[in-house]
Design a protein around this motif. Sequence first.
Motif, PDB file in Angstrom:
ATOM      1  N   GLN A 112       0.829  -1.204   0.000  1.00  0.00           N
ATOM      2  CA  GLN A 112       0.000   0.000   0.000  1.00  0.00           C
ATOM      3  C   GLN A 112       0.868   1.260   0.000  1.00  0.00           C
ATOM      4  OE1 GLN A 112      -2.426  -0.429   3.481  1.00  0.00           O
ATOM      5  NE2 GLN A 112      -3.815  -1.902   2.526  1.00  0.00           N
ATOM      6  N   TYR A 113       1.937   1.268   0.790  1.00  0.00           N
ATOM      7  CA  TYR A 113       2.826   2.430   0.846  1.00  0.00           C
ATOM      8  C   TYR A 113       3.516   2.647  -0.498  1.00  0.00           C
ATOM      9  CZ  TYR A 113       6.578   5.569   2.213  1.00  0.00           C
ATOM     10  OH  TYR A 113       7.449   6.634   2.283  1.00  0.00           O
ATOM     11  N   LEU A 114       4.044   1.578  -1.086  1.00  0.00           N
ATOM     12  CA  LEU A 114       4.721   1.717  -2.375  1.00  0.00           C
ATOM     13  C   LEU A 114       3.737   2.116  -3.476  1.00  0.00           C
ATOM     14  CD1 LEU A 114       7.333  -1.179  -2.322  1.00  0.00           C
ATOM     15  CD2 LEU A 114       7.720   1.263  -1.981  1.00  0.00           C
ATOM     16  N   SER A 115       2.491   1.668  -3.382  1.00  0.00           N
ATOM     17  CA  SER A 115       1.467   2.087  -4.331  1.00  0.00           C
ATOM     18  C   SER A 115       1.199   3.585  -4.178  1.00  0.00           C
ATOM     19  CB  SER A 115       0.190   1.291  -4.109  1.00  0.00           C
ATOM     20  OG  SER A 115      -0.812   1.711  -4.984  1.00  0.00           O
ATOM     21  N   GLN A 116       1.148   4.059  -2.946  1.00  0.00           N
ATOM     22  CA  GLN A 116       0.964   5.486  -2.678  1.00  0.00           C
ATOM     23  C   GLN A 116       2.149   6.287  -3.227  1.00  0.00           C
ATOM     24  OE1 GLN A 116       0.683   6.326   1.520  1.00  0.00           O
ATOM     25  NE2 GLN A 116      -0.373   8.271   1.189  1.00  0.00           N
ATOM     26  N   VAL A 117       3.363   5.792  -3.031  1.00  0.00           N
ATOM     27  CA  VAL A 117       4.575   6.437  -3.552  1.00  0.00           C
ATOM     28  C   VAL A 117       4.519   6.484  -5.074  1.00  0.00           C
ATOM     29  CG1 VAL A 117       7.065   6.081  -3.877  1.00  0.00           C
ATOM     30  CG2 VAL A 117       6.080   5.941  -1.586  1.00  0.00           C
ATOM     31  N   ARG A 118       4.145   5.374  -5.701  1.00  0.00           N
ATOM     32  CA  ARG A 118       4.107   5.298  -7.162  1.00  0.00           C
ATOM     33  C   ARG A 118       3.097   6.286  -7.744  1.00  0.00           C
ATOM     34  NH1 ARG A 118       5.828  -0.156  -9.171  1.00  0.00           N
ATOM     35  NH2 ARG A 118       4.160  -0.092 -10.695  1.00  0.00           N
ATOM     36  N   GLN A 119       1.916   6.378  -7.138  1.00  0.00           N
ATOM     37  CA  GLN A 119       0.886   7.279  -7.656  1.00  0.00           C
ATOM     38  C   GLN A 119       1.304   8.743  -7.525  1.00  0.00           C
ATOM     39  OE1 GLN A 119      -3.088   6.308  -6.176  1.00  0.00           O
ATOM     40  NE2 GLN A 119      -2.404   4.191  -5.949  1.00  0.00           N
ATOM     41  N   GLU A 120       1.835   9.112  -6.384  1.00  0.00           N
ATOM     42  CA  GLU A 120       2.236  10.502  -6.177  1.00  0.00           C
ATOM     43  C   GLU A 120       3.449  10.852  -7.037  1.00  0.00           C
ATOM     44  OE1 GLU A 120       2.037  14.324  -4.903  1.00  0.00           O
ATOM     45  OE2 GLU A 120       0.556  12.753  -4.541  1.00  0.00           O
ATOM     46  N   LEU A 121       4.383   9.933  -7.156  1.00  0.00           N
ATOM     47  CA  LEU A 121       5.569  10.170  -7.978  1.00  0.00           C
ATOM     48  C   LEU A 121       5.191  10.309  -9.449  1.00  0.00           C
ATOM     49  CD1 LEU A 121       8.544  10.510  -7.447  1.00  0.00           C
ATOM     50  CD2 LEU A 121       8.834   8.059  -7.616  1.00  0.00           C
ATOM     51  N   ALA A 122       4.246   9.517  -9.909  1.00  0.00           N
ATOM     52  CA  ALA A 122       3.789   9.612 -11.300  1.00  0.00           C
ATOM     53  C   ALA A 122       3.152  10.973 -11.569  1.00  0.00           C
ATOM     54  CB  ALA A 122       2.799   8.492 -11.602  1.00  0.00           C
ATOM     55  N   ALA A 123       2.321  11.448 -10.653  1.00  0.00           N
ATOM     56  CA  ALA A 123       1.663  12.744 -10.837  1.00  0.00           C
ATOM     57  C   ALA A 123       2.691  13.879 -10.864  1.00  0.00           C
ATOM     58  CB  ALA A 123       0.644  12.971  -9.727  1.00  0.00           C
ATOM     59  N   ARG A 124       3.663  13.838  -9.961  1.00  0.00           N
ATOM     60  CA  ARG A 124       4.675  14.900  -9.924  1.00  0.00           C
ATOM     61  C   ARG A 124       5.593  14.842 -11.138  1.00  0.00           C
ATOM     62  NH1 ARG A 124       6.768  15.203  -3.673  1.00  0.00           N
ATOM     63  NH2 ARG A 124       4.722  14.924  -2.702  1.00  0.00           N
ATOM     64  N   LEU A 125       5.910  13.632 -11.583  1.00  0.00           N
ATOM     65  CA  LEU A 125       6.768  13.490 -12.761  1.00  0.00           C
ATOM     66  C   LEU A 125       6.080  14.069 -13.997  1.00  0.00           C
ATOM     67  CD1 LEU A 125       9.323  12.319 -14.140  1.00  0.00           C
ATOM     68  CD2 LEU A 125       7.992  10.244 -14.503  1.00  0.00           C
ATOM     69  N   LEU A 126       4.808  13.758 -14.187  1.00  0.00           N
ATOM     70  CA  LEU A 126       4.074  14.294 -15.337  1.00  0.00           C
ATOM     71  C   LEU A 126       4.036  15.818 -15.307  1.00  0.00           C
ATOM     72  CD1 LEU A 126       1.166  11.731 -15.541  1.00  0.00           C
ATOM     73  CD2 LEU A 126       2.897  12.148 -17.296  1.00  0.00           C
ATOM     74  N   ALA A 127       3.881  16.394 -14.106  1.00  0.00           N
ATOM     75  CA  ALA A 127       3.873  17.854 -13.990  1.00  0.00           C
ATOM     76  C   ALA A 127       5.213  18.453 -14.393  1.00  0.00           C
ATOM     77  CB  ALA A 127       3.521  18.262 -12.560  1.00  0.00           C
ATOM     78  N   ARG A 128       6.294  17.736 -14.154  1.00  0.00           N
ATOM     79  CA  ARG A 128       7.619  18.245 -14.540  1.00  0.00           C
ATOM     80  C   ARG A 128       7.919  18.006 -16.014  1.00  0.00           C
ATOM     81  NH1 ARG A 128      12.034  18.106  -9.846  1.00  0.00           N
ATOM     82  NH2 ARG A 128      10.667  18.751  -8.156  1.00  0.00           N
ATOM     83  N   VAL A 129       7.560  16.839 -16.509  1.00  0.00           N
ATOM     84  CA  VAL A 129       7.860  16.515 -17.909  1.00  0.00           C
ATOM     85  C   VAL A 129       7.038  17.388 -18.854  1.00  0.00           C
ATOM     86  CG1 VAL A 129       7.717  14.696 -19.668  1.00  0.00           C
ATOM     87  CG2 VAL A 129       8.613  14.169 -17.407  1.00  0.00           C
ATOM     88  N   TYR A 130       5.804  17.699 -18.485  1.00  0.00           N
ATOM     89  CA  TYR A 130       4.930  18.527 -19.314  1.00  0.00           C
ATOM     90  C   TYR A 130       4.793  19.926 -18.713  1.00  0.00           C
ATOM     91  CZ  TYR A 130       3.699  14.563 -22.167  1.00  0.00           C
ATOM     92  OH  TYR A 130       3.757  13.515 -23.034  1.00  0.00           O
ATOM     93  N   ASP A 131       5.903  20.515 -18.321  1.00  0.00           N
ATOM     94  CA  ASP A 131       5.910  21.837 -17.704  1.00  0.00           C
ATOM     95  C   ASP A 131       5.661  22.950 -18.715  1.00  0.00           C
ATOM     96  OD1 ASP A 131       6.115  23.575 -15.588  1.00  0.00           O
ATOM     97  OD2 ASP A 131       8.278  23.783 -15.740  1.00  0.00           O
ATOM     98  N   GLU A 132       6.022  22.729 -19.952  1.00  0.00           N
ATOM     99  CA  GLU A 132       5.851  23.738 -21.006  1.00  0.00           C
ATOM    100  C   GLU A 132       4.384  23.840 -21.416  1.00  0.00           C
ATOM    101  OE1 GLU A 132       8.678  25.338 -22.189  1.00  0.00           O
ATOM    102  OE2 GLU A 132       9.773  24.202 -20.691  1.00  0.00           O
ATOM    103  N   ASP A 133       4.036  24.945 -22.047  1.00  0.00           N
ATOM    104  CA  ASP A 133       2.650  25.148 -22.491  1.00  0.00           C
ATOM    105  C   ASP A 133       2.363  24.549 -23.867  1.00  0.00           C
ATOM    106  OD1 ASP A 133       1.940  26.502 -20.197  1.00  0.00           O
ATOM    107  OD2 ASP A 133       2.553  28.451 -21.004  1.00  0.00           O
ATOM    108  N   ASP A 134       3.389  24.033 -24.535  1.00  0.00           N
ATOM    109  CA  ASP A 134       3.192  23.532 -25.898  1.00  0.00           C
ATOM    110  C   ASP A 134       2.589  22.128 -25.950  1.00  0.00           C
ATOM    111  OD1 ASP A 134       5.336  22.069 -25.048  1.00  0.00           O
ATOM    112  OD2 ASP A 134       6.706  22.695 -26.637  1.00  0.00           O
ATOM    113  N   GLY A 135       2.421  21.469 -24.805  1.00  0.00           N
ATOM    114  CA  GLY A 135       1.798  20.151 -24.777  1.00  0.00           C
ATOM    115  C   GLY A 135       2.716  19.009 -25.171  1.00  0.00           C
ATOM    116  N   LYS A 136       3.986  19.288 -25.335  1.00  0.00           N
ATOM    117  CA  LYS A 136       4.955  18.252 -25.695  1.00  0.00           C
ATOM    118  C   LYS A 136       5.835  17.951 -24.480  1.00  0.00           C
ATOM    119  CE  LYS A 136       5.432  19.191 -30.634  1.00  0.00           C
ATOM    120  NZ  LYS A 136       4.183  18.668 -30.938  1.00  0.00           N
TER     121      LYS A 136
END
Length: 194
Positions: A152-176
């Motif tokens: 359960q803890y690692l699942s929580q880590v994975r979900q939060e890490l995925a959300a934060r990673l997507l926010a960083r990878v798609y930081d630009e406004d161009d959608g790429k």
Amino acid sequence: MPAYNSMFNADPNVPRLIGNLPLLPLRTKTRGPAYVLPPPSDPPLRNAGESPDPDSESYDILDEVLSLFRANTLFRNFEIQGNADRLLIYGILFVSECLTKIRPSHSLRDATKEVLNTALDLNFAIPGDPGFPLNQIYEPPRDRQDAEVLRQYLSQVRQELAARLLARVYDEDDGKPSKWWLSFTKRKFMGKSL
């Protein structure tokens, strides 16, 4: 030059350990067994891709994983100096796995679907399972109940890490996706993958 270790190894408040993996507090809205840290208040974060200052009480291990990912991915060896390093290793390996799911042509919506499916998949190996790639440096949980809490803890880590990673990878406004993040898709930290 050695790899960068976790600053949470020096934390005087010893968290609960399952095997030798610490259940560190997280700044998250995802349900799970982790103690929830408060959101940063001074100054508040402008977007989800930012991390609070490392001296802030809101700074957690997931912020550290994302900030050390690109530097540590270049190393094939990693000297473990504490239990928090084990969670750092797991986080870096999971970020690597998520980055392999994101293609340069993916829109944010496509990447979110791929990465969150990976994060939400409950059929992942935990320390002690035969399919876990780093069993030699992780101790297995004592019993079934500890194994379930760890999952359960690692699942929580994975979900939060995925959300934060997507926010960083798609930081630009161009959608790429950011080419700086995607340049690390072929690198394997310590030559391993989850």
